[in-house]
Design a protein around this motif. Sequence first.
Motif, mmCIF file in Angstrom:
data_model
loop_
_atom_site.group_PDB
_atom_site.id
_atom_site.type_symbol
_atom_site.label_atom_id
_atom_site.label_comp_id
_atom_site.label_asym_id
_atom_site.label_seq_id
_atom_site.Cartn_x
_atom_site.Cartn_y
_atom_site.Cartn_z
ATOM 1 N N ALA A 1 38.084 36.263 42.769
ATOM 2 C CA ALA A 1 39.157 36.752 41.904
ATOM 3 C C ALA A 1 39.040 38.253 41.688
ATOM 4 O O ALA A 1 37.976 38.855 41.891
ATOM 5 C CB ALA A 1 39.131 36.017 40.565
ATOM 6 N N VAL A 2 40.136 38.830 41.240
ATOM 7 C CA VAL A 2 40.200 40.237 40.839
ATOM 8 C C VAL A 2 40.891 40.300 39.487
ATOM 9 O O VAL A 2 41.890 39.609 39.257
ATOM 10 C CB VAL A 2 40.978 41.083 41.873
ATOM 11 C CG1 VAL A 2 41.288 42.467 41.314
ATOM 12 C CG2 VAL A 2 40.185 41.222 43.162
ATOM 13 N N VAL A 3 40.361 41.112 38.573
ATOM 14 C CA VAL A 3 40.983 41.315 37.267
ATOM 15 C C VAL A 3 41.111 42.805 37.013
ATOM 16 O O VAL A 3 40.291 43.607 37.476
ATOM 17 C CB VAL A 3 40.181 40.650 36.133
ATOM 18 C CG1 VAL A 3 40.180 39.146 36.276
ATOM 19 C CG2 VAL A 3 38.764 41.192 36.085
ATOM 20 N N MET A 4 42.130 43.178 36.242
ATOM 21 C CA MET A 4 42.324 44.578 35.869
ATOM 22 C C MET A 4 43.123 44.630 34.580
ATOM 23 O O MET A 4 43.801 43.667 34.207
ATOM 24 C CB MET A 4 43.055 45.328 36.978
ATOM 25 C CG MET A 4 44.463 44.834 37.247
ATOM 26 S SD MET A 4 45.206 45.543 38.732
ATOM 27 C CE MET A 4 44.359 44.577 39.989
ATOM 28 N N GLY B 1 45.131 39.032 36.295
ATOM 29 C CA GLY B 1 44.123 38.402 37.128
ATOM 30 C C GLY B 1 44.728 37.777 38.372
ATOM 31 O O GLY B 1 45.832 37.210 38.320
ATOM 32 N N GLU B 2 43.998 37.876 39.490
ATOM 33 C CA GLU B 2 44.452 37.308 40.750
ATOM 34 C C GLU B 2 43.390 36.366 41.311
ATOM 35 O O GLU B 2 42.214 36.736 41.404
ATOM 36 C CB GLU B 2 44.710 38.421 41.779
ATOM 37 C CG GLU B 2 45.841 39.369 41.427
ATOM 38 C CD GLU B 2 47.206 38.782 41.710
ATOM 39 O OE1 GLU B 2 47.264 37.692 42.324
ATOM 40 O OE2 GLU B 2 48.210 39.404 41.313
ATOM 41 N N ARG C 1 42.174 35.257 44.458
ATOM 42 C CA ARG C 1 42.315 35.698 45.851
ATOM 43 C C ARG C 1 42.129 34.549 46.841
ATOM 44 O O ARG C 1 42.677 34.573 47.935
ATOM 45 C CB ARG C 1 41.314 36.815 46.148
ATOM 46 C CG ARG C 1 41.565 38.093 45.344
ATOM 47 C CD ARG C 1 40.730 39.248 45.841
ATOM 48 N NE ARG C 1 39.308 38.916 45.831
ATOM 49 C CZ ARG C 1 38.473 39.166 46.824
ATOM 50 N NH1 ARG C 1 38.908 39.735 47.936
ATOM 51 N NH2 ARG C 1 37.195 38.856 46.726
ATOM 52 N N THR C 2 41.353 33.559 46.463
ATOM 53 C CA THR C 2 41.129 32.424 47.366
ATOM 54 C C THR C 2 42.414 31.649 47.620
ATOM 55 O O THR C 2 42.717 31.269 48.762
ATOM 56 C CB THR C 2 40.052 31.488 46.777
ATOM 57 O OG1 THR C 2 38.823 32.213 46.658
ATOM 58 C CG2 THR C 2 39.843 30.273 47.656
ATOM 59 N N ASP C 3 43.173 31.406 46.551
ATOM 60 C CA ASP C 3 44.406 30.620 46.671
ATOM 61 C C ASP C 3 45.655 31.489 46.719
ATOM 62 O O ASP C 3 46.769 30.955 46.781
ATOM 63 C CB ASP C 3 44.515 29.639 45.498
ATOM 64 C CG ASP C 3 43.324 28.702 45.414
ATOM 65 O OD1 ASP C 3 42.812 28.315 46.481
ATOM 66 O OD2 ASP C 3 42.905 28.372 44.285
ATOM 67 N N ASP C 4 45.481 32.815 46.610
ATOM 68 C CA ASP C 4 46.594 33.752 46.626
ATOM 69 C C ASP C 4 47.625 33.409 45.553
ATOM 70 O O ASP C 4 48.819 33.230 45.828
ATOM 71 C CB ASP C 4 47.253 33.782 48.011
ATOM 72 C CG ASP C 4 48.206 34.968 48.166
ATOM 73 O OD1 ASP C 4 48.016 35.959 47.425
ATOM 74 O OD2 ASP C 4 49.113 34.899 49.001
ATOM 75 N N LYS C 5 47.141 33.309 44.312
ATOM 76 C CA LYS C 5 48.016 33.003 43.186
ATOM 77 C C LYS C 5 47.445 33.658 41.931
ATOM 78 O O LYS C 5 46.301 34.124 41.929
ATOM 79 C CB LYS C 5 48.154 31.491 42.997
ATOM 80 C CG LYS C 5 46.844 30.779 42.698
ATOM 81 C CD LYS C 5 47.054 29.310 42.359
ATOM 82 C CE LYS C 5 47.653 28.528 43.484
ATOM 83 N NZ LYS C 5 47.689 27.067 43.188
ATOM 84 N N PRO C 6 48.198 33.694 40.836
ATOM 85 C CA PRO C 6 47.668 34.285 39.603
ATOM 86 C C PRO C 6 46.441 33.526 39.098
ATOM 87 O O PRO C 6 46.328 32.310 39.286
ATOM 88 C CB PRO C 6 48.835 34.153 38.621
ATOM 89 C CG PRO C 6 50.055 34.070 39.483
ATOM 90 C CD PRO C 6 49.628 33.327 40.709
ATOM 91 N N LEU C 7 45.537 34.251 38.472
ATOM 92 C CA LEU C 7 44.393 33.612 37.837
ATOM 93 C C LEU C 7 44.862 32.915 36.571
ATOM 94 O O LEU C 7 45.651 33.470 35.796
ATOM 95 C CB LEU C 7 43.330 34.668 37.505
ATOM 96 C CG LEU C 7 41.936 34.157 37.151
ATOM 97 C CD1 LEU C 7 41.319 33.389 38.309
ATOM 98 C CD2 LEU C 7 41.032 35.319 36.743
ATOM 99 N N ALA C 8 44.378 31.707 36.345
ATOM 100 C CA ALA C 8 44.856 30.895 35.224
ATOM 101 C C ALA C 8 44.422 31.451 33.876
ATOM 102 O O ALA C 8 43.422 32.157 33.755
ATOM 103 C CB ALA C 8 44.336 29.466 35.375
ATOM 104 N N GLN C 9 45.215 31.117 32.850
ATOM 105 C CA GLN C 9 44.900 31.375 31.446
ATOM 106 C C GLN C 9 44.692 32.866 31.152
ATOM 107 O O GLN C 9 43.704 33.271 30.540
ATOM 108 C CB GLN C 9 43.677 30.576 31.021
ATOM 109 C CG GLN C 9 43.913 29.080 30.886
ATOM 110 C CD GLN C 9 44.629 28.711 29.599
ATOM 111 O OE1 GLN C 9 44.026 28.577 28.536
ATOM 112 N NE2 GLN C 9 45.938 28.562 29.681
ATOM 113 N N GLN C 10 45.680 33.660 31.559
ATOM 114 C CA GLN C 10 45.669 35.090 31.262
ATOM 115 C C GLN C 10 46.707 35.395 30.190
ATOM 116 O O GLN C 10 47.866 34.988 30.314
ATOM 117 C CB GLN C 10 45.962 35.900 32.520
ATOM 118 C CG GLN C 10 44.963 35.668 33.640
ATOM 119 C CD GLN C 10 43.579 36.174 33.276
ATOM 120 O OE1 GLN C 10 43.349 37.367 33.139
ATOM 121 N NE2 GLN C 10 42.644 35.248 33.123
#
Length: 674
Positions: free
Chosen positions: A516-519, A544-545, A547-556
Amino acid sequence: MKKIRSWVAAIPGTLLSIGLPAISHAQAIRTLESVVVTTPASEAPLVVRTDPKAPRQPVPAHDGADFLKSIPGFSVIRKGGTDGDPVFRGFSGSRLGILLDGQEIYGGCGGRMDPPTAYVYPESYDRVTVLKGPQSVRYGAGQSAGVVLFERETERMPVFGWRAAGSLTLGGFGRNDQMADVLVGGPQAYVRAGGTRAQADDYEDGDGRRIHSEYLRWSSHAAIGLTPDDRTRIELSAALSDGRAAYADRAMDGTKFRRENVSLLFEKKRLGGLVDEIEARVYRNDVDHVMDNYSLRPARPGMYNVMNPDRKTTGGRLSATLRPAETWDLVLGADAKRDVHRARGAMRQADAVAADAAYRAAPRVEDMRFEQRGVFLESTWHASEASRLVGGLRLDWHEAEDKRAPAASATAGRTDRRTLTSGFLRHERDFGVGGTWYAGIGHAERFPDYWERMKASPDGGNSAFLSTKPEKTTQLDVGASWRSGPFGLSAAAFYGRIDDYILINWDLGRTRNVDAVVMGGELDASWQFSTAWQGVASLAYVRGENRTDDKPLAQQPPLEARLGLNYAQGDYSAGVLWRLAASQNRYDKGSGNIVANGKDIGPSAGFGVLSLNAGWRPVKSVLLTAGVDNVLDKTYAEHLSKTGTSIGVDVFPTDTRINEPGRVFWLKAQIALD
């Protein structure tokens, strides 16, 4: 025993009724501040300090999570009236360290009914400090989001005397809180004791719909200290708390939140020479938690269920501050802890009496055990009067043992051992008059926690105990703060790469690792545009991203802003707060964090909430404040809110977020005596 418990529970109100409420004269003045609507800008790079005794708007629940929500960058996974889970910069759970007087604490519930902040009563502490990002190694292992320190400060008294403080808060929906704290002592020794009590009924949202959310909580603490000189303190302290809480998000309520704590502290300061300071602490935290579906809601015949997890955490920490040169400070230390989780329960009992008898007769069964030992080094080198280089390294040895029965876990009896490292390096430089900028890189490796290991593995096996890899965060933090005359500004930004981010899919009940990537960042500003008027504003954002699934990171959480206008003249003050949250269209449906069913369910709408407050200081030692939260009686829900349940209570369906309180009137009285 029941009588003793009732006497302890009554201590806070009793002390307040006789006019005994803690602290030094300087602290007393700080206690009687105006209403806090946004926390002051960072006073040091990546550090925010705030006074937990100051009145706040919106008026927080009694717990630590709701208190932290007033600090930009924090959100809360809400589930009704109390005991939400704090989220900082989109990170929750064991990514965020919560320390109470230097001691780590964990909840017992496998569904996070009682996160660590459920056992925090903020007003009983003197100071709250937030350290952002993986930019310190002194306070524990794997805290990639940051650390929150709830601290009590007891200074040596030059002559024999006493000091006291207390407060009373009354508000809508049956809100009734009391706090009292007393310090008695002299140059050689002191005794400090106090307590809190907090109660609220079910609240109603803006549409007048009742939310299953009532609670009653109390806490008490006491300390005996020896101060033979200005440099030495030896303190033995203890704490006891308990209560109950109703929840709109699940099929059970909490009927017991008992915490027993004992701690011994030794510190020696200003020694001179190479060793400037020594500090040592040992502690024990016992959490005993009961949840059931019949004490605070109706249960179906033959379906009376109760669960009783408990958790015992023992630990210690030793550190020494060295001064090898006039421009160089070095902190060396070691810490260790053991954490044991057990559980028992009774399901499908005929009635409440049978359920209570059955679970109390059942043996407590250990299901998981953790041990950690770590060493750390943190250094500050003053390259010049305006420039500093701060860095640190940490090495931790972790061990987890799966104590579950073979029928419940494919990894029963197995042990996971890991050696993990953390570190950071940061440059700070002062500029102009009242300005500082910084840039730092930090790395934190986090051992998977109890809740993550208890889920199924990615391949569908019944245990993620060994398949879950440690989480590794590498993050860049940059920012600046500046204050000149009537203006103040603080800005912080971060960019992090997370290898093996631990993600839970609640629809499948599985834990797996992704990259994942966060900023994001925070912005705080203030402008004292006249002697009486001040404007304040804050902004917080995280993205948050996965990257493994190419979708937003959950619970942001969504973009959030706070705009405040404050008036203070003589003994009077007033203020207005407008809190704005944007809509959130980035989500990963079904995925989330360690909170039971703390998952994304879809997009959420934005909202704005208006609140008002006023204050009056009739005498120097007394402050009266009043306010109206959600003046327009708006109906809204937080993006990170849990969803409802239809089991035993008439609330919300399981695919709908729980609404927040409607219009709330409140009044707070504070007193500080010495």
